[in-house]
Design a protein around this motif. Sequence first.
Motif, PDB file in Angstrom:
ATOM      1  N   THR A  31      38.848  34.037  45.844  1.00 44.14           N
ATOM      2  CA  THR A  31      38.786  35.501  45.867  1.00 44.14           C
ATOM      3  C   THR A  31      37.803  35.975  46.949  1.00 44.14           C
ATOM      4  O   THR A  31      38.022  37.020  47.568  1.00 44.14           O
ATOM      5  CB  THR A  31      38.403  36.068  44.486  1.00 44.14           C
ATOM      6  OG1 THR A  31      37.407  35.227  43.892  1.00 44.14           O
ATOM      7  CG2 THR A  31      39.608  36.123  43.572  1.00 44.14           C
ATOM      8  N   ASP A  61      36.425  43.515  38.121  1.00 47.86           N
ATOM      9  CA  ASP A  61      37.394  42.550  37.590  1.00 47.86           C
ATOM     10  C   ASP A  61      38.810  42.929  38.001  1.00 47.86           C
ATOM     11  O   ASP A  61      39.609  42.085  38.407  1.00 47.86           O
ATOM     12  CB  ASP A  61      37.319  42.513  36.054  1.00 47.86           C
ATOM     13  CG  ASP A  61      36.044  41.839  35.555  1.00 47.86           C
ATOM     14  OD1 ASP A  61      35.472  41.014  36.308  1.00 47.86           O
ATOM     15  OD2 ASP A  61      35.623  42.134  34.424  1.00 47.86           O
ATOM     16  N   VAL A  64      39.798  41.778  41.614  1.00 49.02           N
ATOM     17  CA  VAL A  64      40.030  40.339  41.848  1.00 49.02           C
ATOM     18  C   VAL A  64      41.195  39.807  41.008  1.00 49.02           C
ATOM     19  O   VAL A  64      41.944  38.953  41.460  1.00 49.02           O
ATOM     20  CB  VAL A  64      38.752  39.488  41.645  1.00 49.02           C
ATOM     21  CG1 VAL A  64      37.775  39.728  42.777  1.00 49.02           C
ATOM     22  CG2 VAL A  64      38.108  39.698  40.311  1.00 49.02           C
ATOM     23  N   ILE A  65      41.367  40.354  39.816  1.00 48.66           N
ATOM     24  CA  ILE A  65      42.484  39.899  38.974  1.00 48.66           C
ATOM     25  C   ILE A  65      43.810  40.233  39.669  1.00 48.66           C
ATOM     26  O   ILE A  65      44.719  39.405  39.727  1.00 48.66           O
ATOM     27  CB  ILE A  65      42.408  40.535  37.563  1.00 48.66           C
ATOM     28  CG1 ILE A  65      41.227  39.932  36.783  1.00 48.66           C
ATOM     29  CG2 ILE A  65      43.719  40.332  36.791  1.00 48.66           C
ATOM     30  CD1 ILE A  65      40.846  40.685  35.516  1.00 48.66           C
ATOM     31  N   ILE A  68      44.512  37.773  42.472  1.00 48.63           N
ATOM     32  CA  ILE A  68      44.941  36.462  41.973  1.00 48.63           C
ATOM     33  C   ILE A  68      46.379  36.537  41.454  1.00 48.63           C
ATOM     34  O   ILE A  68      47.203  35.663  41.762  1.00 48.63           O
ATOM     35  CB  ILE A  68      43.980  35.982  40.843  1.00 48.63           C
ATOM     36  CG1 ILE A  68      42.634  35.558  41.426  1.00 48.63           C
ATOM     37  CG2 ILE A  68      44.599  34.880  39.992  1.00 48.63           C
ATOM     38  CD1 ILE A  68      42.630  34.220  42.146  1.00 48.63           C
ATOM     39  N   PHE A  83      41.267  27.208  41.849  1.00 51.49           N
ATOM     40  CA  PHE A  83      40.597  28.502  41.769  1.00 51.49           C
ATOM     41  C   PHE A  83      39.150  28.295  42.204  1.00 51.49           C
ATOM     42  O   PHE A  83      38.418  27.486  41.627  1.00 51.49           O
ATOM     43  CB  PHE A  83      40.686  29.062  40.346  1.00 51.49           C
ATOM     44  CG  PHE A  83      42.113  29.306  39.934  1.00 51.49           C
ATOM     45  CD1 PHE A  83      42.730  30.514  40.257  1.00 51.49           C
ATOM     46  CD2 PHE A  83      42.850  28.324  39.281  1.00 51.49           C
ATOM     47  CE1 PHE A  83      44.066  30.739  39.921  1.00 51.49           C
ATOM     48  CE2 PHE A  83      44.180  28.543  38.936  1.00 51.49           C
ATOM     49  CZ  PHE A  83      44.790  29.750  39.256  1.00 51.49           C
ATOM     50  N   PHE A  86      36.619  32.094  41.283  1.00 53.01           N
ATOM     51  CA  PHE A  86      37.337  32.881  40.274  1.00 53.01           C
ATOM     52  C   PHE A  86      37.708  31.927  39.156  1.00 53.01           C
ATOM     53  O   PHE A  86      38.185  30.818  39.452  1.00 53.01           O
ATOM     54  CB  PHE A  86      38.609  33.498  40.874  1.00 53.01           C
ATOM     55  CG  PHE A  86      39.391  34.322  39.883  1.00 53.01           C
ATOM     56  CD1 PHE A  86      39.183  35.684  39.778  1.00 53.01           C
ATOM     57  CD2 PHE A  86      40.325  33.725  39.032  1.00 53.01           C
ATOM     58  CE1 PHE A  86      39.896  36.439  38.847  1.00 53.01           C
ATOM     59  CE2 PHE A  86      41.026  34.476  38.101  1.00 53.01           C
ATOM     60  CZ  PHE A  86      40.806  35.834  38.015  1.00 53.01           C
ATOM     61  N   PRO A  87      37.565  32.263  37.880  1.00 52.36           N
ATOM     62  CA  PRO A  87      37.008  33.509  37.367  1.00 52.36           C
ATOM     63  C   PRO A  87      35.472  33.497  37.419  1.00 52.36           C
ATOM     64  O   PRO A  87      34.851  32.459  37.386  1.00 52.36           O
ATOM     65  CB  PRO A  87      37.488  33.506  35.914  1.00 52.36           C
ATOM     66  CG  PRO A  87      37.648  32.056  35.557  1.00 52.36           C
ATOM     67  CD  PRO A  87      38.055  31.364  36.821  1.00 52.36           C
ATOM     68  N   ARG A  88      34.906  34.693  37.494  1.00 53.16           N
ATOM     69  CA  ARG A  88      33.457  34.837  37.552  1.00 53.16           C
ATOM     70  C   ARG A  88      32.914  35.639  36.373  1.00 53.16           C
ATOM     71  O   ARG A  88      31.707  35.840  36.282  1.00 53.16           O
ATOM     72  CB  ARG A  88      33.080  35.570  38.830  1.00 53.16           C
ATOM     73  CG  ARG A  88      32.574  34.664  39.960  1.00 53.16           C
ATOM     74  CD  ARG A  88      32.415  35.576  41.149  1.00 53.16           C
ATOM     75  NE  ARG A  88      31.476  35.212  42.137  1.00 53.16           N
ATOM     76  CZ  ARG A  88      31.811  34.674  43.326  1.00 53.16           C
ATOM     77  NH1 ARG A  88      33.042  34.308  43.576  1.00 53.16           N
ATOM     78  NH2 ARG A  88      30.881  34.497  44.228  1.00 53.16           N
ATOM     79  N   GLN A  92      37.721  38.080  33.482  1.00 54.44           N
ATOM     80  CA  GLN A  92      38.549  37.411  34.501  1.00 54.44           C
ATOM     81  C   GLN A  92      39.162  36.130  33.940  1.00 54.44           C
ATOM     82  O   GLN A  92      40.325  35.806  34.204  1.00 54.44           O
ATOM     83  CB  GLN A  92      37.728  37.077  35.746  1.00 54.44           C
ATOM     84  CG  GLN A  92      37.309  38.304  36.559  1.00 54.44           C
ATOM     85  CD  GLN A  92      36.448  37.952  37.776  1.00 54.44           C
ATOM     86  OE1 GLN A  92      36.512  36.849  38.298  1.00 54.44           O
ATOM     87  NE2 GLN A  92      35.636  38.901  38.218  1.00 54.44           N
ATOM     88  N   THR A 152      28.488  34.861  35.248  1.00 55.14           N
ATOM     89  CA  THR A 152      29.422  33.737  35.412  1.00 55.14           C
ATOM     90  C   THR A 152      29.039  32.527  34.564  1.00 55.14           C
ATOM     91  O   THR A 152      29.912  31.895  33.952  1.00 55.14           O
ATOM     92  CB  THR A 152      29.506  33.345  36.907  1.00 55.14           C
ATOM     93  OG1 THR A 152      29.787  34.522  37.671  1.00 55.14           O
ATOM     94  CG2 THR A 152      30.589  32.315  37.155  1.00 55.14           C
TER      95      THR A 152
END
Length: 194
Positions: A31, A61, A64-65, A68, A83, A86-88, A92, A152
């Motif tokens: 991301t 969120d 970036v979601i 993705i 990945f 991400f996810p952070r 996410q 995170t």
Amino acid sequence: MNLILFGPPAAGKGTQAKKLVGERGFIQLSTGDMLRAARSSGSELGKRVAAIMDSGSLVSDEVVISLIEEQLAKNPKVAGFIFDGFPRTIPQATALDESLARSGQKVDVVIRLKVDEQALIDRITRRFEAEGRADDNPEAFKKRLVAYNSQTAPLVEVYSGQGKLREIDGMADVETVSASIARILDATLAQKAK
Ligand code: AMP
């Protein structure tokens, strides 16, 4: 195969992800790289996230979601996704589970690169001198570490609770880290094939 490379900024996730792309034909979904590309293209999104990124905070969120999800939809037949960055956050991670589930998939394994914070600060100071990334300046980098530790790091518990977390020494040299990742991936692939 869906692999999350997990760890703080500058832990070496991008380097390892790129090696896996070359060696295994996986697709890297970073991301951070997507957001930087949006910025260099001068898009609306790029303009919206620029100041947030330079300050070392996380972008929303939602942004970036959707980046993705777009990539997952574009690449239905890939050998694997890595990945990276991400996810952070917990939302996410939940969104990722939901998106993968829609195509009958799941997160298979989460590999955490463990590093010590002072070593990271040294690594980033050198990267700032060499590349001049605005968010590598010492103040922004400290903020990125704070964001990592508060938003995170709680994912470690989540993935460990799901039995998906594997931890390796991210301070070792690049080849040693790659070899550890390869061993974990091979074991995961063997398990999946059963
Ligand atoms: P990275 O190169 O992964 O360290 O990302 C650089 C910057 O992009 C971060 O400091 C955030 O501002 C933003 N960013 C990248 N990935 C995410 C994410 N998953 N969630 C929120 N912000 C992100």
